[in-house]
Design a protein around this motif. Structure first.
Motif, PDB file in Angstrom:
ATOM      1  N   SER A  94     -14.527 -10.253   0.875  1.00  0.00           N
ATOM      2  CA  SER A  94     -13.178  -9.772   0.392  1.00  0.00           C
ATOM      3  C   SER A  94     -12.730  -8.649   1.504  1.00  0.00           C
ATOM      4  N   THR A  95     -13.441  -8.155   2.328  1.00  0.00           N
ATOM      5  CA  THR A  95     -13.096  -7.289   3.404  1.00  0.00           C
ATOM      6  C   THR A  95     -13.019  -7.481   4.737  1.00  0.00           C
ATOM      7  N   LYS A 108     -10.299  -2.681   5.429  1.00  0.00           N
ATOM      8  CA  LYS A 108      -9.314  -3.011   4.229  1.00  0.00           C
ATOM      9  C   LYS A 108      -9.804  -4.184   3.253  1.00  0.00           C
ATOM     10  N   HIS A 109      -9.163  -4.215   2.210  1.00  0.00           N
ATOM     11  CA  HIS A 109      -9.220  -5.281   1.123  1.00  0.00           C
ATOM     12  C   HIS A 109      -8.501  -6.271   1.448  1.00  0.00           C
ATOM     13  N   LYS A 111      -7.137  -9.079  -0.250  1.00  0.00           N
ATOM     14  CA  LYS A 111      -6.195  -9.223  -0.980  1.00  0.00           C
ATOM     15  C   LYS A 111      -5.021  -8.216  -1.031  1.00  0.00           C
ATOM     16  N   THR A 112      -5.379  -7.086  -1.261  1.00  0.00           N
ATOM     17  CA  THR A 112      -4.372  -5.903  -1.577  1.00  0.00           C
ATOM     18  C   THR A 112      -3.968  -5.338  -0.068  1.00  0.00           C
ATOM     19  N   GLN A 113      -4.952  -5.548   0.939  1.00  0.00           N
ATOM     20  CA  GLN A 113      -4.697  -4.816   2.039  1.00  0.00           C
ATOM     21  C   GLN A 113      -4.751  -3.181   1.921  1.00  0.00           C
ATOM     22  N   GLN A 114      -5.501  -2.773   1.120  1.00  0.00           N
ATOM     23  CA  GLN A 114      -5.512  -1.410   0.684  1.00  0.00           C
ATOM     24  C   GLN A 114      -6.860  -0.744   1.718  1.00  0.00           C
ATOM     25  N   THR A 115      -6.392   0.132   2.195  1.00  0.00           N
ATOM     26  CA  THR A 115      -7.653   0.823   2.845  1.00  0.00           C
ATOM     27  C   THR A 115      -8.420   1.252   2.121  1.00  0.00           C
ATOM     28  N   THR A 211     -14.731  -2.019  -4.010  1.00  0.00           N
ATOM     29  CA  THR A 211     -14.788  -3.657  -4.285  1.00  0.00           C
ATOM     30  C   THR A 211     -15.684  -3.926  -5.148  1.00  0.00           C
TER      31      THR A 211
END
Length: 219
Positions: A94-95, A108-109, A111-115, A211
């Protein structure tokens, strides 16, 4: 004059007794590894975490590794994580590492592109240190150490523990993986060589904070 020399000698003697861990922390510096440096297999050596659930996960995991490979487009490096928990080998992809100007600094994740983390600057290309942050009622830090093999030097271990101390993580929050079982098979690296998995010292693996643990439904 004699008194001054005696005083100076006493100060120098006390300085020699100070612990080497008393190195100034300073601001954390992100790494700038290239894709060629990151590709392949990285073994989990140790993890440190503030969040109680992630600390428990570190205690439950026997061994694990990351496999890093390029994605289409060349701007991302997919991270596939394998960890052995009990009698199962769990997988999570997932990363990813984000590439910018030919180097990677952020995790980054997918799916969410969150750092959720960043690579830290280290003294060797054979070790990988990632700092994660989890936002709950407060910010929890996590630090994960990976290496090309488990025959790590004491200097590299000290470097990891120093980074952990600078994040406010205690020695009780640092967990080294025992590597007692062989549930998770190793992929070969890009050069076609399998990593050396013969354990030398204690060496852990856990899912990054922020995560879900592989195979779990979330935190």
């Amino acid at each position: 004059m004699a008194t001054a020399w005696v005083r100076a000698a006493a100060i120098l003697s006390l300085a020699a007794l100070l612990p080497t861990a008393a190195i100034p922390c300073g601001a954390p510096r992100s790494g700038n590894a290239t894709a060629s440096q990151l590709l392949g297999t990285w073994l989990h050596v140790a993890g440190a975490a503030q969040f109680p659930q992630h600390l428990l996960e570190l205690l439950l995991i026997d061994h694990g590794h990351l496999h890093v490979e390029p994605c289409a487009g060349g701007q991302e490096l997919l991270i596939t994580q394998h960890v052995a928990v009990g009698d199962q080998c769990l997988t999570n992809n997932s990363t990813y590492f984000e590439m910018a100007s030919g180097t990677a600094t952020l995790v980054k994740h997918a799916k969410t592109q969150q750092t959720i983390g960043m690579l830290m600057n280290l003294s060797s290309e054979d070790i990988l240190l990632i700092q994660y942050q989890l936002q709950r009622e407060r910010t929890y830090s996590g630090l994960y150490l990976y290496a090309r093999n488990l025959s790590m030097s004491t200097a590299h271990q000290d470097e990891f523990e120093h980074h952990a101390t600078c994040l406010g993580l205690s020695k009780e929050q640092i967990i080294y993986a025992p590597w007692r079982t062989e549930l998770c098979p190793m992929e070969e690296t890009e050069q076609g060589n399998s990593p050396n998995v013969e354990p030398s010292a204690s060496a852990t693996a856990s899912s990054p904070p922020g995560t879900s643990r592989p195979g779990s439904t979330g935190n």
